[in-house]
Motif scaffolding. Structure first.
Motif, PDB file in Angstrom:
ATOM      1  N   THR A   1       0.839  -1.196   0.000  1.00 32.69           N
ATOM      2  CA  THR A   1       0.000   0.000   0.000  1.00 32.69           C
ATOM      3  C   THR A   1       0.874   1.246   0.000  1.00 32.69           C
ATOM      4  N   LEU A   2       0.614   2.129  -0.940  1.00 29.27           N
ATOM      5  CA  LEU A   2       1.250   3.439  -1.001  1.00 29.27           C
ATOM      6  C   LEU A   2       0.192   4.491  -0.694  1.00 29.27           C
ATOM      7  N   LEU A   3       0.652   5.666  -0.319  1.00 33.22           N
ATOM      8  CA  LEU A   3      -0.272   6.752   0.008  1.00 33.22           C
ATOM      9  C   LEU A   3      -0.090   7.895  -0.978  1.00 33.22           C
ATOM     10  N   LEU A   4      -1.185   8.295  -1.604  1.00 36.89           N
ATOM     11  CA  LEU A   4      -1.194   9.483  -2.440  1.00 36.89           C
ATOM     12  C   LEU A   4      -1.410  10.706  -1.552  1.00 36.89           C
ATOM     13  N   PRO A   5      -1.195  11.917  -2.063  1.00 32.24           N
ATOM     14  CA  PRO A   5      -1.442  13.117  -1.248  1.00 32.24           C
ATOM     15  C   PRO A   5      -2.838  13.101  -0.630  1.00 32.24           C
ATOM     16  N   GLY A   6      -2.905  13.528   0.616  1.00 31.32           N
ATOM     17  CA  GLY A   6      -4.170  13.490   1.332  1.00 31.32           C
ATOM     18  C   GLY A   6      -4.424  12.165   2.010  1.00 31.32           C
ATOM     19  N   GLY A   7      -3.446  11.247   1.957  1.00 31.68           N
ATOM     20  CA  GLY A   7      -3.609   9.947   2.591  1.00 31.68           C
ATOM     21  C   GLY A   7      -4.436   8.969   1.795  1.00 31.68           C
ATOM     22  N   LEU A   8      -4.644   9.233   0.495  1.00 34.24           N
ATOM     23  CA  LEU A   8      -5.409   8.309  -0.338  1.00 34.24           C
ATOM     24  C   LEU A   8      -4.609   7.027  -0.537  1.00 34.24           C
ATOM     25  N   PRO A   9      -5.116   5.876  -0.095  1.00 34.38           N
ATOM     26  CA  PRO A   9      -4.357   4.632  -0.251  1.00 34.38           C
ATOM     27  C   PRO A   9      -4.488   4.079  -1.666  1.00 34.38           C
ATOM     28  N   ILE A  10      -3.399   3.535  -2.164  1.00 35.74           N
ATOM     29  CA  ILE A  10      -3.405   2.854  -3.452  1.00 35.74           C
ATOM     30  C   ILE A  10      -2.536   1.611  -3.310  1.00 35.74           C
ATOM     31  N   THR A  11      -3.079   0.465  -3.663  1.00 40.00           N
ATOM     32  CA  THR A  11      -2.393  -0.813  -3.475  1.00 40.00           C
ATOM     33  C   THR A  11      -1.866  -1.317  -4.810  1.00 40.00           C
ATOM     34  N   ILE A  12      -0.604  -1.713  -4.816  1.00 36.25           N
ATOM     35  CA  ILE A  12       0.018  -2.257  -6.018  1.00 36.25           C
ATOM     36  C   ILE A  12       0.569  -3.640  -5.704  1.00 36.25           C
ATOM     37  N   GLN A  13       0.845  -4.412  -6.750  1.00 37.69           N
ATOM     38  CA  GLN A  13       1.447  -5.729  -6.613  1.00 37.69           C
ATOM     39  C   GLN A  13       2.955  -5.602  -6.815  1.00 37.69           C
ATOM     40  N   THR A  14       3.719  -5.870  -5.775  1.00 41.76           N
ATOM     41  CA  THR A  14       5.169  -5.801  -5.878  1.00 41.76           C
ATOM     42  C   THR A  14       5.746  -7.197  -6.048  1.00 41.76           C
ATOM     43  N   GLN A  15       6.869  -7.268  -6.737  1.00 43.29           N
ATOM     44  CA  GLN A  15       7.593  -8.515  -6.953  1.00 43.29           C
ATOM     45  C   GLN A  15       9.051  -8.314  -6.567  1.00 43.29           C
ATOM     46  N   PRO A  16       9.787  -9.397  -6.312  1.00 42.92           N
ATOM     47  CA  PRO A  16      11.162  -9.253  -5.817  1.00 42.92           C
ATOM     48  C   PRO A  16      12.068  -8.421  -6.709  1.00 42.92           C
ATOM     49  N   SER A  17      11.809  -8.393  -8.009  1.00 42.75           N
ATOM     50  CA  SER A  17      12.709  -7.676  -8.917  1.00 42.75           C
ATOM     51  C   SER A  17      12.242  -6.263  -9.230  1.00 42.75           C
ATOM     52  N   MET A  18      11.177  -5.803  -8.595  1.00 41.70           N
ATOM     53  CA  MET A  18      10.637  -4.479  -8.909  1.00 41.70           C
ATOM     54  C   MET A  18      11.466  -3.381  -8.267  1.00 41.70           C
ATOM     55  N   VAL A  19      11.692  -2.318  -9.024  1.00 46.11           N
ATOM     56  CA  VAL A  19      12.356  -1.133  -8.502  1.00 46.11           C
ATOM     57  C   VAL A  19      11.309  -0.048  -8.273  1.00 46.11           C
ATOM     58  N   ILE A  20      11.734   1.036  -7.628  1.00 44.56           N
ATOM     59  CA  ILE A  20      10.808   2.125  -7.317  1.00 44.56           C
ATOM     60  C   ILE A  20      10.193   2.687  -8.598  1.00 44.56           C
ATOM     61  N   GLY A  21      10.987   2.741  -9.669  1.00 50.16           N
ATOM     62  CA  GLY A  21      10.447   3.222 -10.939  1.00 50.16           C
ATOM     63  C   GLY A  21       9.289   2.377 -11.435  1.00 50.16           C
ATOM     64  N   ASP A  22       9.347   1.053 -11.206  1.00 50.20           N
ATOM     65  CA  ASP A  22       8.235   0.181 -11.589  1.00 50.20           C
ATOM     66  C   ASP A  22       7.001   0.476 -10.744  1.00 50.20           C
ATOM     67  N   CYS A  23       7.213   0.760  -9.462  1.00 54.96           N
ATOM     68  CA  CYS A  23       6.082   1.113  -8.594  1.00 54.96           C
ATOM     69  C   CYS A  23       5.430   2.409  -9.065  1.00 54.96           C
ATOM     70  N   ILE A  24       6.260   3.380  -9.443  1.00 51.72           N
ATOM     71  CA  ILE A  24       5.718   4.645  -9.952  1.00 51.72           C
ATOM     72  C   ILE A  24       4.909   4.401 -11.220  1.00 51.72           C
ATOM     73  N   SER A  25       5.400   3.516 -12.082  1.00 49.28           N
ATOM     74  CA  SER A  25       4.670   3.217 -13.318  1.00 49.28           C
ATOM     75  C   SER A  25       3.310   2.610 -13.018  1.00 49.28           C
ATOM     76  N   GLN A  26       3.250   1.705 -12.025  1.00 50.57           N
ATOM     77  CA  GLN A  26       1.960   1.120 -11.658  1.00 50.57           C
ATOM     78  C   GLN A  26       0.999   2.179 -11.134  1.00 50.57           C
ATOM     79  N   VAL A  27       1.517   3.081 -10.296  1.00 50.32           N
ATOM     80  CA  VAL A  27       0.665   4.146  -9.763  1.00 50.32           C
ATOM     81  C   VAL A  27       0.176   5.046 -10.892  1.00 50.32           C
ATOM     82  N   CYS A  28       1.083   5.402 -11.798  1.00 48.44           N
ATOM     83  CA  CYS A  28       0.704   6.287 -12.908  1.00 48.44           C
ATOM     84  C   CYS A  28      -0.319   5.625 -13.825  1.00 48.44           C
TER      85      CYS A  28
END
Length: 710
Positions: A393-420
């Motif tokens: 779970t990541l938090l957007l501004p205002g505390g809006l929760p957004i849940t992504i699927q992470t994997q062992p090889s994922m980098v922060i850039g991949d997480c940003i791509s999922q959020v975007c």
């Protein structure tokens, strides 16, 4: 050319064979007719018996030709034969093999049969593709061995090997000398396979590469030690090792290796190699654990790829799990790399998801350098049980929760791509405007590099015992404007991020400590909309209006609090028909027209510029660097990004060079959070450079948001 017989008048040579040709001429036609063709692989011997005579031996036949170009013909046949020898060779069957109904593609042969082996057809490990006369099919490697020129000649009644005084001393089979081992007959690992220049005869060393490309058998022949010969085996009558002996080295074994497999292994590494192999067997369940050992202890050792055929049901699966962990941290050296890739790709099926995971980890490690922190026990347990994803779970501004699927090889850039993707931001450059912070309960924060692995960050947080922590997603750059309002989650997150900056007064420009009537009405509308978005239906009180206005306005006496309250009430009555989402869109639409929208501010304690007094503010936006009055936010001086030559930081002092390269101007200033200011400037410059027309087709690259020094 004089006639070989009454019909043959010409000779044709190519990679497909040698052709004896008859030429027929009439008054109206001139035609060529092929009388006989034989393959280059069939040539047993070629020699110049006289100056103008060439003798060619093929199975069951001797061809003698007379030509003043006899020596040239011999050289051409030998050159083409050598090149053809790169795609085929011969082997002798050392035991019978019969095809079965379950194996219709297999070739049937008997002990002693000579089989032509194709090297171009890719085959799985342990198999070759061969032909006998007009029959062809799959051949098990442990049923054949490569035969030498002497043996092939002996089969056809010739006892001596090819000899010649010519620099090209052998035909296509001359490379298979009976005294050579398999490891000596394969191409050197240092050969440049991408070199397309045609080799000279001095470069054409006699080699015999294995069929297919980058099989583990080929790697074994190139790099494994030749084992000590086993004595007393009745079927062995010469010093040659069979393919089976090498294939045994890459198959599953119930006992650990006793010595390193690779050549030129130092004595210091011998013990380490044995320990690594035992650790792999323990992780895979093929060897009992040592006292006090656990699976995570086995991860510290390197994996050596094998053809795993363990009797334990889950051993193969656990082996792939181990490989998926190792490929997430390390990549093989350049010699082993293509073989690992082929091995993984050969095993990728719909049912073998572990192999797909290995390939994904491998590609990520190539791209980002591999993970740095040791995996936790829970991660190892999850990997061993086939669970390769985890909800985060990541938090957007205002505390809006957004849940992504992470994997062992994922980098922060991949997480940003999922959020975007969830925000409907498809432009890769626009995705670079977003960043992720990790914030602890102690109010410490760190901006994460897009190339950092998400699970490394999680393990670091656990190891340092920082307590409760959150991942916060924020937009740092504001280059791609105006905003698009086609996604509800995007609208809410932008509203929650922008409104605190607006209420702090950073976007307000106060000229001569006064506001125009138009700006007063606009701010009143924004206050009414902000009150409306909190789902309040009653008119705001004077006390509530105070918290709906930017703090910079409260000190102004040009508009009284009673007047502000009256203006807000009037505007509130005009927006009651809007939905909450429409009200937020209207706020964002108004604010993005303001000159300081999308500007990030830093406090400048000192600056050595005549037109700028200290202290002041420096703002960074898509237009460049803005130096502003600290109280009124009026612009004092600006530097467009195109004019910036360099920015260098020395602790809290920042040197900014701008203008002409031949006569640059220099500004020195002391800035709070100088490191963040320089990093943000670097990200803007990088984004602008990538967005230029000539760079739009370039691959996406990440820049370090902390250490960018220009």
């Amino acid at each position: 050319m004089p006639k070989y017989n009454d019909n043959v008048q010409m000779l044709g040579i190519s990679h497909s064979g040698v052709r004896l040709i008859k030429r027929t001429r009439t008054s109206t036609t001139d035609t060529l007719q092929v009388i006989e063709t034989f393959l280059l692989e069939e040539i047993l011997h070629v020699s110049n018996v006289r100056v103008h005579t060439i003798d060619i031996r093929i199975p069951g036949k001797r061809i003698t030709l007379h030509s003043h170009r006899a020596r040239k013909i011999k050289q051409m046949i030998e050159i083409f034969s050598k090149e053809t020898g790169q795609i085929s060779c011969f082997a002798r069957a050392i035991r019978d093999h019969h095809s079965r109904l379950s194996q219709p593609d297999c070739l049937t042969f008997r002990t002693g049969d000579v089989i032509k082996i194709s090297k171009l057809r890719p085959m799985p490990d342990g198999w070759l593709y061969g032909a006998i006369d007009n029959r062809e099919g799959h051949v098990p490697v442990d049923h054949v061995r490569i035969i030498s020129q002497q043996e092939l000649c002996k089969k056809h009644g010739k006892t001596s090997p090819l000899t010649s005084s010519d620099p090209l001393k052998s035909s296509s089979l001359g490379s298979l000398s009976g005294s050579r081992t398999f490891s000596e007959m394969i191409t050197s690992a240092s050969m440049d396979i991408n070199n397309e220049s045609r080799p000279t005869h001095r470069d054409m060393s006699p080699v015999c590469t294995l069929p297919g490309t980058y099989s583990m058998m080929e790697y074994a022949l190139q790099n494994f030690k030749i084992p000590h010969r086993r004595k007393g085996k009745k079927s062995w009558k010469n010093s040659e090792w069979t393919w089976n002996d090498y294939s045994d080295l890459i198959k599953w074994s119930k006992t650990p290796i006793q010595a390193p497999l690779l050549r030129q292994t130092s004595s210091e590494m011998a013990r380490t190699a044995r320990q690594c192999f035992i650790a792999i067997m323990r992780f895979m369940g093929d060897h009992s654990m040592g006292k006090g050992q656990s699976e995570i202890d086995c991860i510290y050792y390197l994996l050596k790829l094998t053809n795993n055929k363990s009797s334990k049901a889950d051993s193969l699966k656990r082996g792939w799990s181990l490989l998926s962990v190792v490929t997430n941290y390390f990549i093989p050296n350049e010699a082993l790399r293509p073989y690992v890739l082929k091995y993984i790709n050969d095993n990728i099926t719909n049912s073998n998801k572990e192999a797909q995971t290995c390939l994904k980890h491998y590609n990520q490690t190539i791209k980002y350098g591999g993970r740095k922190n040791v995996p936790s026990k829970s991660e190892i347990d999850a990997t061993s049980n086939g669970r390769n994803s985890k909800r985060q779970t990541l938090l957007l501004p205002g505390g809006l929760p957004i849940t992504i699927q992470t994997q062992p090889s994922m980098v922060i850039g991949d997480c940003i791509s999922q959020v975007c993707d969830r925000l409907n931001i498809t432009n890769l450059l626009e995705q670079d405007e977003y960043s992720i912070y990790v914030i602890s309960s102690e109010h410490t924060s760190r901006l994460l590099n897009p190339t950092e692995y998400i699970l490394d960050i999680l393990s670091e947080c656990l190891r340092t015992n920082i307590g409760e922590y959150h991942f916060i997603v924020k937009r740092l750059l504001w280059y791609f404007l105006p905003l698009k309002f086609d996604n509800e989650l995007f609208i809410n997150s932008m509203y929650n991020q922008i409104m605190p900056d607006y209420l702090d007064g950073t976007m307000i420009i106060v000229q001569k400590h006064e506001f125009t009537d138009e700006r007063v009405q606009e701010i009143s509308l924004l206050a009414a909309l902000h009150h409306y978005t909190s789902k309040k239906v009653a008119l705001p009180s004077m006390r509530e209006v105070k918290y709906l206005l930017p703090t910079a306005l409260l000190a102004l006496k040009s508009v009284r609090p009673q007047d502000w309250t009256s203006y807000v009430h009037q505007k509130f009555k005009t927006i009651e028909s809007l939905s909450i989402l429409e009200a937020k869109i209207k706020v964002l639409t108004i604010l993005q027209t303001w000159p300081l929208f999308g500007t990030t501010f830093y406090t400048v304690q000192y600056i050595d510029h005549l037109s700028v007094s200290s202290p002041c503010l420096i703002g960074i936006s898509k237009n460049g660097l803005l130096f502003l009055d600290k109280e009124t936010h009026e612009s004092l001086f600006s530097i467009p990004f195109n004019d910036i030559i360099s920015i260098r930081r020395h602790q809290n002092t920042v040197d900014i060079k701008y203008g002409s390269l031949t006569q640059p101007n220099l500004i020195q200033c002391q800035i709070d959070k100088a490191q963040d200011m320089v990093a943000l400037t670097g990200r803007y410059l990088s984004l602008i450079a990538q967005n230029r027309p000539e760079r739009k087709n370039d691959h996406k690259t990440y820049n370090d948001p902390i250490s960018t020094i220009l």
